[in-house]
Design an enzyme around this catalytic site. Structure first.
Site, PDB file in Angstrom:
ATOM      1  N   THR A  37     -22.270   9.920   9.041  1.00  0.00           N
ATOM      2  CA  THR A  37     -22.383  11.072   8.136  1.00  0.00           C
ATOM      3  C   THR A  37     -23.817  11.373   8.366  1.00  0.00           C
ATOM      4  O   THR A  37     -24.403  12.512   8.219  1.00  0.00           O
ATOM      5  CB  THR A  37     -22.184  10.977   6.662  1.00  0.00           C
ATOM      6  OG1 THR A  37     -22.710   9.309   6.335  1.00  0.00           O
ATOM      7  CG2 THR A  37     -20.866  10.481   6.346  1.00  0.00           C
ATOM      8  N   LYS A  80     -25.694  15.375   8.417  1.00  0.00           N
ATOM      9  CA  LYS A  80     -26.891  15.594   7.648  1.00  0.00           C
ATOM     10  C   LYS A  80     -28.100  16.130   8.772  1.00  0.00           C
ATOM     11  O   LYS A  80     -28.439  17.284   8.486  1.00  0.00           O
ATOM     12  CB  LYS A  80     -27.531  14.479   7.080  1.00  0.00           C
ATOM     13  CG  LYS A  80     -26.761  13.964   5.678  1.00  0.00           C
ATOM     14  CD  LYS A  80     -27.089  12.618   5.293  1.00  0.00           C
ATOM     15  CE  LYS A  80     -25.929  12.064   4.687  1.00  0.00           C
ATOM     16  NZ  LYS A  80     -25.731  10.527   4.460  1.00  0.00           N
TER      17      LYS A  80
HETATM   18  C1  NBG Z   1     -19.007   3.354   7.467  1.00  0.00           C
HETATM   19  C2  NBG Z   1     -18.952   3.835   8.607  1.00  0.00           C
HETATM   20  C3  NBG Z   1     -19.449   5.082   9.082  1.00  0.00           C
HETATM   21  C4  NBG Z   1     -18.668   6.196   8.172  1.00  0.00           C
HETATM   22  C5  NBG Z   1     -19.027   5.732   6.708  1.00  0.00           C
HETATM   23  C6  NBG Z   1     -18.420   6.536   5.905  1.00  0.00           C
HETATM   24  C7  NBG Z   1     -19.188   1.180   6.305  1.00  0.00           C
HETATM   25  C8  NBG Z   1     -18.537  -0.120   6.083  1.00  0.00           C
HETATM   26  N1  NBG Z   1     -18.492   2.240   7.011  1.00  0.00           N
HETATM   27  O1  NBG Z   1     -18.999   5.620  10.562  1.00  0.00           O
HETATM   28  O2  NBG Z   1     -19.506   2.878   9.624  1.00  0.00           O
HETATM   29  O3  NBG Z   1     -19.422   7.376   8.227  1.00  0.00           O
HETATM   30  O4  NBG Z   1     -18.402   4.351   6.663  1.00  0.00           O
HETATM   31  O5  NBG Z   1     -17.266   6.640   5.969  1.00  0.00           O
HETATM   32  O6  NBG Z   1     -20.292   1.485   5.901  1.00  0.00           O
END
Ligand code: NBG
Length: 808
Positions: A653, A657
């Site tokens: 994410t 951003k």
């Molecule tokens: C994370 C992933 C990311 C993803 C985010 C939100 C954890 C366990 N997982 O790739 O590694 O963007 O989750 O979905 O934090």
């Protein structure tokens, strides 16, 4: 404004007991926070009253983590008070920046998953969707990272509550009892029916702490309810009177440990046990709170699925499934079929990972000891489920074993992802590629059985916090150019597209980036005492430290550039001036991640002090990366590093951003990078590296990392320089495990992607040389990425998972 000043002074004088001229910054912060929250209070009460009067289906977001970031600015912005607060503090001669900086953000999460939850509840409030977020009020959030003089990570407790918590509303009179342990016994009820009864052996109280979640200027405030654990018996007075004070409070300490710390180190059995306790604690509180506290009296539970959908944020809250079953069976006297008909329609599950080791499996021994009745229920769910599998795939016992909720190896355990998939109405991944890999690989047996269960919702981020709040210069430019509709409807950024060809607009866009760099330089100087070069390309890699994310690959690029300059192969004058910034925490028990942090810090110390490179390259690693730091750095970035091994990053994410803040991405075809590239176009994205099928093929054929070392002179020189102890005062051992791992293990194929990455970085340098063309690309990145708003993600959840009834 006068009224606001009056209210603020009353809070300061009568709330904090401090006259203005004797008040500390902390007094001022607390008083200001309380003044602002008064304004939100009416919205909060009205939202609740409206929803009671005209109930719709509600979203119960169950998440063990919320990485909220600071609240004060968010609250002033969403309530429309920002200007008044500025004027009022100025009129009183107060330093607003200093007051804001006093706030310690609630770091109740580790990374992307927790921040995503925070973005989602922001969007739901802004879209006026009925939602309650449920989680844990950890007394200590994610540790505060400090670096030793040597460059190693050390962890300090994050006592975020120490100076006051003005945003929370504890509600001890709505405490919920949660039970653990004991055994289960059979009995016959009055009608002679055989029943099961749980006889627990200990319990704790869950105290709800409510937080307002204000929508953006829409008069809505939803609720985030975080549970804190308290002992049911404060202490034993008899033991206390006999003088054994420690023993007298033992039970209390034990119970209250449950919400003490975020994800305690789980490499010890006690740590793991505590984590399961946390998970059950918060979902048991939440479900009881909803079923017994929120639903109207006498509600027909058969209609529960029309009233609520519990979204399971990863496997952490999955124990909620047997808990709801237990409630329906044991406390509401339902038959199994009726209970299952309800429970199997109340949950949806989001998976956030592709790493098999990150899918939780709880030893049955542990579950049975802590939650014996739940283990029975899980076995029964499994029995019925496996009967279905056998009916569907007769004679395929291998498949039955693969799909079972109970795994047998290496120890007997409950596979929480399987339990979630069996019970959920929908299962989603968090980016197209990730959802496809879930269907085709991780959960392929389940997708064969229930193809319609599987769906994708690509993640998103809130434009309120990550553009409007953290990037005022870009925000102002956007609003002046296309109006302020983008704040609630990010697709409107598309209107910028034609302006990429407008030289005057490009210049204003570049000016916004420059002022963000200046702001960052200012913060860096004030807080870290580090002077940043004002015009370097800002090359940013911020994310949890994990080998699959490949911070090491970035290090190899830095070392390669540096080695070229000191060996005389490249003249510093020909090197694009770069400022590489890292932000990352390593899990305290993750050895290799901590070694990588150490290496980055050592490389920074040496490079930043080497006169031979003429300041062309600088490496900065501010400690304690968190939401607050992210908001300061991201707006200043030119280049976004998204370089995970293809097939490993679920979504990312930070990539979103950064793009939305006008950085160009250098990245692999992984997670949401794939979708970013599709939207911005190949010309505005620096792609490199193997694709996921190529990775799979290389691994199948037998991967030999040292072969790359042998055949690639530049790679060899970089690794040799590290191995020689150049960055560690001659100490070779200090980098031994990293070098050894790269050459002989390299699980995430850093060596295989090295050359492709270096080539892509050369394309970055060439592109950056034409500042005007770079600005054009950056504008197109912003214009084409409105899709990555968390508002859109929420619309997708509504359309594909929750149903339109949650909308009003
Ligand atoms: C994370 C992933 C990311 C993803 C985010 C939100 C954890 C366990 N997982 O790739 O590694 O963007 O989750 O979905 O934090």
């Amino acid at each position: 404004m006068d009224a606001f000043i009056q209210e603020f002074l009353e809070e300061l004088n009568f709330g904090q007991g401090a006259p203005l001229d004797r008040s500390t910054v902390n007094h001022q912060y607390l008083a200001l926070a309380r003044t602002v929250r008064q304004y939100l209070m009416a919205d909060w009460l009205e939202t609740a009253a409206r929803r009671r009067a005209r109930p719709t289906k509600m979203v119960g977001y169950l998440s063990a983590e919320y990485l909220l970031g600071r609240q004060l600015v968010n609250a002033t912005l969403n309530s429309g008070l920002a200007e008044i607060v500025e004027q009022a503090t100025a009129a009183l001669g107060l330093d607003l920046a200093e007051i804001r900086a006093q706030e310690v953000e609630p770091g109740l999460g580790n990374g992307g998953l927790g921040r995503l939850a925070a973005c989602f509840i922001d969007s739901l409030a802004t879209m006026n969707v009925s939602c309650i977020g449920y989680g844990i009020r950890y007394e200590y959030g994610i540790f505060r990272q400090v670096f030793t003089p040597d460059g190693r990570q050390s962890e300090a407790p994050d006592s975020w509550l120490a100076l006051g918590a003005p945003w929370e509303f504890p509600n001890p009179d709505r405490a919920v009892l949660v039970e653990f342990g004991g055994h289960v016994e059979g009995y016959s009820d009055e009608s002679g029916r055989r029943r099961r009864r749980w006889v627990p052996s200990w319990n704790v109280l869950g105290i709800p702490h409510n937080y307002m979640v204000p929508g953006y200027r829409n008069g809505v405030a939803n609720t985030l309810r975080l549970w804190g654990a308290e002992a049911t018996r404060a202490f034993d007075l008899d033991i206390f009177n006999s003088g054994d004070y420690a023993e007298a409070v033992r039970a209390q300490t034990f119970a209250e440990n449950i919400s003490k710390v975020l994800y305690p180190e789980d490499s010890t059995p006690q740590g793991r046990e505590l984590r399961l306790q946390q998970q059950y604690f918060f979902v048991a509180c939440s479900i009881k709170d909803y079923v017994q506290g929120t639903l109207p009296e006498g509600f027909d539970l058969a209609k529960l699925p029309d009233q609520i959908i519990f979204q399971l944020n990863d496997t952490h809250p999955v124990i909620a499934i047997p808990e709801l079953m237990r409630l329906l069976l044991d406390e509401h006297d339902m038959e199994w079929e009726d209970a299952w008909a309800i429970a199997s329609r109340c949950f949806a599950y989001t998976c956030h990972t592709l790493l098999p080791e990150a899918l939780e499996v709880w030893p049955t021994e542990l579950v049975g000891r802590l939650l014996p009745r739940h283990l029975e229920i899980i076995y029964q769910i499994n029995e019925q489920f496996l009967a279905q599998v056998r009916e569907r795939f007769p004679g395929d016992e291998l498949r039955v074993r693969r799909m079972s909720i109970i795994g047998e190896f290496p120890e007997k355990g409950v596979r929480m992802a399987h339990l979630a998939t069996v019970a959920a109405t929908k299962v989603n991944g968090v980016a197209e590629l990730h959802s496809q890999l879930l269907r085709d690989k991780v959960l392929s047996d389940f997708a064969a059985m229930w193809p319609e269960k599987f769906t994708n919702v690509t993640n998103g981020v809130t434009p309120r916090r990550f553009i409007r709040m953290s990037n005022p210069s870009l925000s102002n430019l956007l609003t002046e150019t296309i109006g302020d509709g983008w704040i609630r409807d990010l697709d409107q950024l598309a209107q910028l597209e034609p302006l990429a060809d407008d030289a005057a607009f490009r210049e204003r866009f570049r000016q916004a980036k420059r002022s963000n760099k200046e702001r960052l330089a200012h913060i860096s100087e004030r807080q870290l005492g580090i002077q940043l070069p004002p015009h370097h390309l800002v090359d940013l890699m911020v994310k949890r430290l994990h080998e699959y994310k490949r911070q090491l690959l970035k290090v190899l690029h830095i070392v390669t550039t540096y080695e070229g300059m000191i060996s005389g192969a490249v003249s510093p004058a020909d090197v694009t001036p770069r400022l590489a910034i890292f932000g990352a925490k390593a899990a305290p028990g993750y050895y290799m991640a901590k070694e990588i942090i150490y290496l980055i810090n050592r490389v920074a110390m040496v490079i930043n002090n080497d006169p031979r490179i003429d300041g062309r390259l600088m490496v900065v690693f501010p400690p304690n990366y968190n939401v607050t730091v992210a908001q300061a750095i991201i707006p200043a970035a030119d280049l976004s590093e998204q370089i995970s091994l293809a097939g490993k990053e679920a979504s990312g994410t930070g990539n979103m951003k950064l793009t939305l803040n006008g950085a160009l991405t250098i990245g692999t075809d992984d997670g949401a990078n794939v979708e970013i590239r599709k939207l911005v176009g190949d010309d505005n994205f620096f792609l490199f590296g193997m694709t996921e099928p190529e990775v799979a093929a290389l691994q199948a054929q037998g991967y030999v990392p040292s072969a790359y070392y042998e055949s690639n002179p530049a790679l060899k020189r970089a690794i040799d320089l590290i191995a020689s102890g150049h960055f560690t005062e001659g100490n070779r051992e200090a980098v031994g495990s990293i070098v050894g791992d790269l050459l002989y293990n390299d699980r995430f194929l850093v060596m295989a992607d090295y050359q492709s990455y270096i080539d892509a970085q050369a394309r970055v340098d060439a592109a950056y040389a034409d500042q005007d063309a770079w600005a054009r690309s950056a504008i197109l990145n912003v214009a084409r990425c409105g899709f990555f708003s968390s508002d859109r993600a929420m619309r997708d959840y509504i359309d594909r998972i929750w149903g339109a009834e949650v909308r009003r």
